[in-house]
Each structure stands twice: as structure tokens, then as C-alpha cells.
Write an enzyme that holds these catalytic residues in place. Structure first.
Site, PDB file in Angstrom:
ATOM      1  N   HIS A  18       0.836  -1.207   0.000  1.00 28.93           N
ATOM      2  CA  HIS A  18       0.000   0.000   0.000  1.00 28.93           C
ATOM      3  C   HIS A  18       0.868   1.252   0.000  1.00 28.93           C
ATOM      4  O   HIS A  18       0.621   2.196  -0.751  1.00 28.93           O
ATOM      5  CB  HIS A  18      -0.886   0.058   1.252  1.00 28.93           C
ATOM      6  CG  HIS A  18      -1.954  -0.969   1.324  1.00 28.93           C
ATOM      7  ND1 HIS A  18      -2.137  -1.755   2.435  1.00 28.93           N
ATOM      8  CD2 HIS A  18      -2.920  -1.332   0.450  1.00 28.93           C
ATOM      9  CE1 HIS A  18      -3.168  -2.549   2.231  1.00 28.93           C
ATOM     10  NE2 HIS A  18      -3.657  -2.317   1.027  1.00 28.93           N
ATOM     11  N   LYS A  42     -16.982  -6.751   5.314  1.00 24.78           N
ATOM     12  CA  LYS A  42     -15.754  -7.534   5.192  1.00 24.78           C
ATOM     13  C   LYS A  42     -15.254  -8.052   6.543  1.00 24.78           C
ATOM     14  O   LYS A  42     -14.295  -8.778   6.602  1.00 24.78           O
ATOM     15  CB  LYS A  42     -14.632  -6.703   4.543  1.00 24.78           C
ATOM     16  CG  LYS A  42     -14.647  -6.705   3.047  1.00 24.78           C
ATOM     17  CD  LYS A  42     -13.349  -6.103   2.543  1.00 24.78           C
ATOM     18  CE  LYS A  42     -13.145  -6.348   1.074  1.00 24.78           C
ATOM     19  NZ  LYS A  42     -11.864  -5.814   0.606  1.00 24.78           N
ATOM     20  N   ARG A  91      -1.652  -6.201  -8.247  1.00 23.39           N
ATOM     21  CA  ARG A  91      -0.537  -7.112  -8.011  1.00 23.39           C
ATOM     22  C   ARG A  91      -0.488  -8.233  -9.040  1.00 23.39           C
ATOM     23  O   ARG A  91       0.567  -8.699  -9.397  1.00 23.39           O
ATOM     24  CB  ARG A  91      -0.653  -7.732  -6.613  1.00 23.39           C
ATOM     25  CG  ARG A  91      -0.513  -6.763  -5.476  1.00 23.39           C
ATOM     26  CD  ARG A  91      -0.705  -7.494  -4.167  1.00 23.39           C
ATOM     27  NE  ARG A  91      -1.928  -8.289  -4.182  1.00 23.39           N
ATOM     28  CZ  ARG A  91      -3.008  -8.049  -3.450  1.00 23.39           C
ATOM     29  NH1 ARG A  91      -3.013  -7.057  -2.615  1.00 23.39           N
ATOM     30  NH2 ARG A  91      -4.071  -8.809  -3.545  1.00 23.39           N
ATOM     31  N   SER A 129      -2.939  -7.595   2.452  1.00 23.70           N
ATOM     32  CA  SER A 129      -3.349  -7.517   3.852  1.00 23.70           C
ATOM     33  C   SER A 129      -3.756  -8.887   4.383  1.00 23.70           C
ATOM     34  O   SER A 129      -3.500  -9.209   5.540  1.00 23.70           O
ATOM     35  CB  SER A 129      -4.503  -6.531   4.021  1.00 23.70           C
ATOM     36  OG  SER A 129      -4.063  -5.215   3.799  1.00 23.70           O
TER      37      SER A 129
END
Length: 165
Positions: A18, A42, A91, A129
Site C-alpha cells: 500500500h 468484510k 498485483r 493484507s
């Protein structure tokens, strides 16, 4: 050139990946608004106050950064702030498919919106994460995956769901 952009996410927790995207965005924009989604759907590992504190600590050395939370549609947040540019990190191909779909959905809600996709540097490309949470949950060393300023990470409830490696 647009003066500001929004970098949205849950930042649960903020990672070196990030931070890499934030630094890259600063080369194109005068200001980066880091918009932390409350996103209770989430079931975040860390609460919103801890996530805000972590992002502020990780970016304290960077100028022209604003850290805020939001609990509405990203488009509504962007319109209210009159910032029509969203930054997203990519990514892998799987990220691209999801982010492209979200970018088109957002653009359908606001014609002026542009989504800019940035790839992290190679050394940060594998960091997510969820990987950090899994390693942290199981007592592993995450010091090479997150900004040193946020260590040690805040406490969490052991009953949290965690993605496994």
C-alpha cells in the site's frame, strides 16, 4: 494534470505494498486522500480507529497526504470531495479482473470518474493484507511486510476470521 486522487481500501492493516502505491501516486498528484472504508461487511480484523491510526503513522513522513474514513459508496465520497480520480493497486491478473469490473461500475455512476491503476514494485507485489493478517494471527514475523512505524500492531480479538496461507 489532476491535483488530487483518492486511494480507497480497508487497509486492514496497511502494508508496504500500500505504501509503495501511495508513494507512486504522489509522483502524479499533488495530494493523495487515503480513504479507509469502514466496510463492516468484510468483517475487518482491526477496528476503524486502529486502521486510521496505523495509516497515519505509516504516512506521517509524507507530505500532502490526508487520511479519512468513509462509510458510503466510494463514488458518493469522491463526488462530495470533488475528486474524480481513484487510484487502485494491481498485483496480479486476478486483481486486474476484479478492479476492472469495479472501475467500470464506478464509472457508470459518475461519467467524470477516472480510475488509475498502479503496480507496486516487484519487492512488494506479493504482499496483501490477508497474507499479513494470516502470518500475524499465527504469530509469524510481519516486520518485512508492513511499515515499521505501525509495529507492534494493535491487539485483536482471537475470534476474528483470518485467511489462511
Amino acid at each position: 494534470m489532476r491535483k488530487a486522487c483518492i486511494y480507497p481500501g480497508t487497509f486492514d492493516p496497511i502494508t508496504n505494498g500500500h505504501l509503495d502505491v501511495i508513494k507512486r501516486a504522489r509522483t502524479f498528484f499533488d495530494k493523495v486522500v487515503i480513504a479507509i472504508a469502514v466496510n463492516s461487511t468484510k468483517n475487518p480484523f482491526f477496528d476503524i480507529d486502529d486502521r486510521i491510526k496505523m495509516v497515519k503513522k505509516a504516512t506521517i513522513h509524507l507530505s500532502n497526504i490526508e487520511v479519512v474514513s468513509f462509510d458510503n459508496l466510494l463514488i458518493d465520497f469522491a463526488k462530495k470531495r470533488n475528486i474524480p480520480t481513484i487510484i487502485r493497486g494491481l498485483r496480479a491478473v486476478s486483481d486486474f479482473e476484479y478492479e476492472l469490473q469495479m472501475g467500470y461500475a464506478n464509472a457508470s455512476l459518475w461519467d467524470e470518474l477516472e480510475t488509475v491503476y498502479l503496480m507496486p514494485s516487484l519487492k512488494s507485489a506479493f504482499i496483501s493484507s490477508s497474507v499479513v493478517r494470516s502470518i500475524f494471527y499465527h504469530g509469524g514475523d510481519i516486520s518485512h511486510l508492513v511499515p515499521k512505524e505501525i509495529l507492534p500492531l494493535p491487539k485483536f480479538k482471537k475470534d476474528k476470521n483470518v485467511d489462511h496461507l
